[in-house]
Scaffold this motif. Structure first.
Motif, PDB file in Angstrom:
ATOM      1  N   LYS A 306       7.186  -6.286  -7.956  1.00 37.40           N
ATOM      2  CA  LYS A 306       6.348  -5.205  -8.489  1.00 37.40           C
ATOM      3  C   LYS A 306       4.856  -5.540  -8.441  1.00 37.40           C
ATOM      4  O   LYS A 306       4.025  -4.694  -8.157  1.00 37.40           O
ATOM      5  CB  LYS A 306       6.733  -4.905  -9.943  1.00 37.40           C
ATOM      6  CG  LYS A 306       8.114  -4.267 -10.125  1.00 37.40           C
ATOM      7  CD  LYS A 306       8.082  -2.776  -9.874  1.00 37.40           C
ATOM      8  CE  LYS A 306       9.276  -2.053 -10.459  1.00 37.40           C
ATOM      9  NZ  LYS A 306      10.584  -2.487  -9.958  1.00 37.40           N
ATOM     10  N   HIS A 307       4.512  -6.806  -8.726  1.00 37.11           N
ATOM     11  CA  HIS A 307       3.095  -7.148  -8.825  1.00 37.11           C
ATOM     12  C   HIS A 307       2.392  -7.091  -7.469  1.00 37.11           C
ATOM     13  O   HIS A 307       1.162  -7.027  -7.406  1.00 37.11           O
ATOM     14  CB  HIS A 307       2.918  -8.531  -9.465  1.00 37.11           C
ATOM     15  CG  HIS A 307       3.288  -9.683  -8.571  1.00 37.11           C
ATOM     16  ND1 HIS A 307       4.588 -10.107  -8.418  1.00 37.11           N
ATOM     17  CD2 HIS A 307       2.529 -10.485  -7.774  1.00 37.11           C
ATOM     18  CE1 HIS A 307       4.621 -11.125  -7.573  1.00 37.11           C
ATOM     19  NE2 HIS A 307       3.383 -11.377  -7.159  1.00 37.11           N
ATOM     20  N   LEU A 308       3.155  -7.084  -6.382  1.00 39.47           N
ATOM     21  CA  LEU A 308       2.535  -7.029  -5.049  1.00 39.47           C
ATOM     22  C   LEU A 308       2.306  -5.595  -4.570  1.00 39.47           C
ATOM     23  O   LEU A 308       1.588  -5.382  -3.585  1.00 39.47           O
ATOM     24  CB  LEU A 308       3.409  -7.771  -4.034  1.00 39.47           C
ATOM     25  CG  LEU A 308       3.503  -9.285  -4.199  1.00 39.47           C
ATOM     26  CD1 LEU A 308       4.426  -9.891  -3.148  1.00 39.47           C
ATOM     27  CD2 LEU A 308       2.118  -9.936  -4.131  1.00 39.47           C
ATOM     28  N   ILE A 309       2.889  -4.604  -5.258  1.00 40.74           N
ATOM     29  CA  ILE A 309       2.814  -3.222  -4.765  1.00 40.74           C
ATOM     30  C   ILE A 309       1.368  -2.716  -4.673  1.00 40.74           C
ATOM     31  O   ILE A 309       0.959  -2.224  -3.619  1.00 40.74           O
ATOM     32  CB  ILE A 309       3.705  -2.289  -5.616  1.00 40.74           C
ATOM     33  CG1 ILE A 309       5.179  -2.665  -5.393  1.00 40.74           C
ATOM     34  CG2 ILE A 309       3.474  -0.822  -5.239  1.00 40.74           C
ATOM     35  CD1 ILE A 309       6.145  -1.958  -6.321  1.00 40.74           C
ATOM     36  N   PRO A 310       0.536  -2.834  -5.734  1.00 42.11           N
ATOM     37  CA  PRO A 310      -0.844  -2.339  -5.594  1.00 42.11           C
ATOM     38  C   PRO A 310      -1.657  -3.120  -4.565  1.00 42.11           C
ATOM     39  O   PRO A 310      -2.647  -2.607  -4.042  1.00 42.11           O
ATOM     40  CB  PRO A 310      -1.446  -2.524  -7.000  1.00 42.11           C
ATOM     41  CG  PRO A 310      -0.294  -2.762  -7.906  1.00 42.11           C
ATOM     42  CD  PRO A 310       0.776  -3.379  -7.079  1.00 42.11           C
ATOM     43  N   LEU A 311      -1.232  -4.349  -4.255  1.00 44.83           N
ATOM     44  CA  LEU A 311      -1.964  -5.191  -3.311  1.00 44.83           C
ATOM     45  C   LEU A 311      -1.561  -4.914  -1.864  1.00 44.83           C
ATOM     46  O   LEU A 311      -2.103  -5.526  -0.938  1.00 44.83           O
ATOM     47  CB  LEU A 311      -1.725  -6.676  -3.627  1.00 44.83           C
ATOM     48  CG  LEU A 311      -1.878  -7.119  -5.083  1.00 44.83           C
ATOM     49  CD1 LEU A 311      -1.752  -8.631  -5.190  1.00 44.83           C
ATOM     50  CD2 LEU A 311      -3.228  -6.666  -5.656  1.00 44.83           C
ATOM     51  N   ALA A 312      -0.598  -3.983  -1.672  1.00 51.54           N
ATOM     52  CA  ALA A 312      -0.126  -3.668  -0.311  1.00 51.54           C
ATOM     53  C   ALA A 312       0.112  -2.176  -0.156  1.00 51.54           C
ATOM     54  O   ALA A 312       0.838  -1.768   0.743  1.00 51.54           O
ATOM     55  CB  ALA A 312       1.163  -4.442  -0.023  1.00 51.54           C
ATOM     56  N   ILE A 313      -0.511  -1.365  -1.005  1.00 51.41           N
ATOM     57  CA  ILE A 313      -0.138   0.053  -1.078  1.00 51.41           C
ATOM     58  C   ILE A 313      -0.325   0.779   0.255  1.00 51.41           C
ATOM     59  O   ILE A 313       0.479   1.637   0.632  1.00 51.41           O
ATOM     60  CB  ILE A 313      -0.883   0.756  -2.243  1.00 51.41           C
ATOM     61  CG1 ILE A 313      -0.201   2.069  -2.618  1.00 51.41           C
ATOM     62  CG2 ILE A 313      -2.365   0.937  -1.932  1.00 51.41           C
ATOM     63  CD1 ILE A 313       1.154   1.904  -3.242  1.00 51.41           C
ATOM     64  N   ASP A 314      -1.362   0.432   1.020  1.00 52.63           N
ATOM     65  CA  ASP A 314      -1.603   1.119   2.288  1.00 52.63           C
ATOM     66  C   ASP A 314      -0.784   0.547   3.437  1.00 52.63           C
ATOM     67  O   ASP A 314      -0.704   1.161   4.505  1.00 52.63           O
ATOM     68  CB  ASP A 314      -3.089   1.058   2.653  1.00 52.63           C
ATOM     69  CG  ASP A 314      -3.921   2.044   1.853  1.00 52.63           C
ATOM     70  OD1 ASP A 314      -3.359   3.048   1.374  1.00 52.63           O
ATOM     71  OD2 ASP A 314      -5.132   1.809   1.693  1.00 52.63           O
ATOM     72  N   GLU A 315      -0.196  -0.615   3.238  1.00 52.21           N
ATOM     73  CA  GLU A 315       0.505  -1.287   4.328  1.00 52.21           C
ATOM     74  C   GLU A 315       2.014  -1.023   4.332  1.00 52.21           C
ATOM     75  O   GLU A 315       2.723  -1.501   5.208  1.00 52.21           O
ATOM     76  CB  GLU A 315       0.256  -2.796   4.258  1.00 52.21           C
ATOM     77  CG  GLU A 315      -1.172  -3.206   4.548  1.00 52.21           C
ATOM     78  CD  GLU A 315      -2.147  -2.902   3.427  1.00 52.21           C
ATOM     79  OE1 GLU A 315      -3.110  -2.153   3.667  1.00 52.21           O
ATOM     80  OE2 GLU A 315      -1.956  -3.379   2.296  1.00 52.21           O
ATOM     81  N   PHE A 316       2.513  -0.254   3.363  1.00 52.54           N
ATOM     82  CA  PHE A 316       3.964  -0.091   3.282  1.00 52.54           C
ATOM     83  C   PHE A 316       4.606   0.601   4.490  1.00 52.54           C
ATOM     84  O   PHE A 316       5.724   0.236   4.866  1.00 52.54           O
ATOM     85  CB  PHE A 316       4.371   0.588   1.968  1.00 52.54           C
ATOM     86  CG  PHE A 316       4.497  -0.408   0.847  1.00 52.54           C
ATOM     87  CD1 PHE A 316       5.485  -1.378   0.860  1.00 52.54           C
ATOM     88  CD2 PHE A 316       3.593  -0.409  -0.199  1.00 52.54           C
ATOM     89  CE1 PHE A 316       5.578  -2.328  -0.143  1.00 52.54           C
ATOM     90  CE2 PHE A 316       3.680  -1.352  -1.217  1.00 52.54           C
ATOM     91  CZ  PHE A 316       4.678  -2.310  -1.185  1.00 52.54           C
ATOM     92  N   PRO A 317       3.968   1.563   5.138  1.00 49.71           N
ATOM     93  CA  PRO A 317       4.622   2.102   6.344  1.00 49.71           C
ATOM     94  C   PRO A 317       4.955   1.006   7.362  1.00 49.71           C
ATOM     95  O   PRO A 317       6.058   0.977   7.916  1.00 49.71           O
ATOM     96  CB  PRO A 317       3.591   3.096   6.877  1.00 49.71           C
ATOM     97  CG  PRO A 317       2.882   3.578   5.649  1.00 49.71           C
ATOM     98  CD  PRO A 317       2.774   2.349   4.781  1.00 49.71           C
TER      99      PRO A 317
END
Length: 433
Positions: A306-317
């Protein structure tokens, strides 16, 4: 409408330099315009989004000269902007609109912000709410563009708790706080990218940060400076994933921004078994840079922390493509933010993965992806004019046996104008038709 036709390849190699960071390019124009003196920017992203910000400030009377990726901004000070004689068209750029609302809310003139079809569907209420609490008057269609900003409002400082972790909302409130009487503070539930705070400090405007709370006092001044924009980690992410999934790959990406609030994609790929090595780490203009070598990797599915989600929000695709090529299941939850990007990135990626034969389950706030083998596409993939969707499915070709076609790729130029050229130089076979 432009389409990508991508032929399958197995090899990827080269030393690549991806374009400048979009977030930093936007902010360099905004703060350079509001500063006193001449700001010089190198490495500026020549994508449509960043150019929309540049042109908007030119229309508000700021003299800005551009020679390729070098930009000179003749700052007018915090109170030197002039009323534009037409609505400011920000194209596809949600960042431009959200951040500029914070600046325009404090001007003594009325303004109107418009965008393309995609931007006109994106919610701006999350920035309108705190700005309204500060005394701004913003009128729109249920919080969606076009938006009219009424001038001559006196803003009052607020202490604002972000309901959802968002660097754009945080930045908008801090930019409005430059004009507000008193101390403006923003509390964020999770750490988000901190380019605005770093750059404000770089322009000599102190921002006090303790834990996840950022504060500044209105009424100061910005002093012009020099800015070198590093390569955008969000753009680099496509090549990180590409090299991880390709059967034979050895790629080095030079001068990539490794700001600790942006490196979630590196952490996630390494947790999946990605072979990524950072070297030549250095600091330029308050931002951290490194060269990143990526080689073919045997990826495994993970439960994304969970803690990594805001740090990778644009890279998820792009990460979803990695998950599709991994052994086992990858699970993402707590990422509802992905549904209000340029497209509903959870659903649109799921639809594309279905076309490639990858089993997945869409969740309200995430997705489960079962790693497997890409089958012959059962149709053309629709990107919904989302640049990150287009590029993500383009790199999927490195594990395909069949040609992949992706519709609506026109907006790739908003963030990565030379994507096709760079990808093909490394061995990919992408054609625009």
């Amino acid at each position: 409408m432009i389409k990508f036709v991508v032929q399958p390849v197995k090899h990827l190699s080269g030393v690549l330099k991806v374009p400048g960071d979009k977030s930093i390019s936007h902010r360099s124009i905004m703060l350079g315009s509001l500063a006193e003196g001449i700001t010089e920017v190198s490495g500026f992203l020549q994508g449509e989004d960043a150019l929309a910000t540049l042109e908007a400030f030119q229309k508000m009377g700021v003299k800005i000269q551009r020679n390729g990726d070098r930009v000179t901004i003749y700052g007018v000070g915090l109170h030197g902007l002039k009323q534009p004689n037409a609505p400011l068209n920000l194209g596809n750029s949600g960042t431009s609109m959200r951040l500029m609302l914070g600046i325009l809310a404090a001007q003594d003139f009325d303004s109107e912000l418009i965008g393309d079809v995609s931007l006109s569907k994106r919610p701006m209420g999350r920035v309108i709410d705190p700005l309204t609490k500060m005394g701004a008057v913003i009128e729109g269609n249920n919080g969606k563009p076009p938006l009219k900003v009424r001038g001559a409002q006196l803003l009052t400082a607020i202490h604002y708790d972000l309901p959802v972790a968002s660097a754009q909302v945080k930045s908008c409130v801090l930019l409005a706080g430059l004009y507000a009487k008193g101390e403006t503070c923003v509390n964020e539930p999770k750490t988000t990218r901190d380019h605005t705070e770093r750059m404000l400090n770089g322009f000599g405007y102190p921002v006090n940060t303790t834990n996840k709370k950022m504060c500044l006092t209105g009424g100061g001044a910005l002093t012009a400076t020099k800015i070198q924009v590093p390569s955008d980690i969000s753009s680099a992410a496509f090549f990180m994933v590409a090299a991880c999934i390709a059967p034979q790959a050895d790629i080095t990406l030079t001068g990539v921004n490794i700001n600790p609030t942006r490196t979630g994609v590196i952490d996630i790929l390494q947790l999946m078994g990605g072979n990524l090595v950072l070297s030549n780490e250095r600091e330029i203009g308050g931002e951290l840079l490194a060269d990143i070598r990526i080689q073919s990797s045997g990826l495994k599915g993970i439960n994304i922390p969970k803690h990594l989600i805001p740090l990778a929000i644009d890279e998820f695709p792009a990460i979803f493509i990695a998950a599709a090529c991994a052994q086992g299941e990858t699970i993402l939850t707590g990422a509802k933010e992905l549904r209000v990007k340029e497209s509903d990135r959870i659903q649109v990626m799921a639809d594309g993965l279905n076309i490639l034969g990858i089993a997945n389950e869409v969740l309200e706030d995430g997705i489960k992806i079962q790693g497997g083998t890409f089958l012959k596409p059962s149709g053309v993939i629709e990107s919904h004019h989302d640049h990150r969707i287009s590029m993500s499915f383009a790199i999927a070709s490195l594990r395909c046996e069949h040609t992949v076609e992706i519709n609506g790729v026109d907006n790739v130029k908003t963030s990565f104008p030379n994507f096709v050229e760079l990808a093909n130089s490394a061995g990919m076979r992408i054609t625009e038709v």
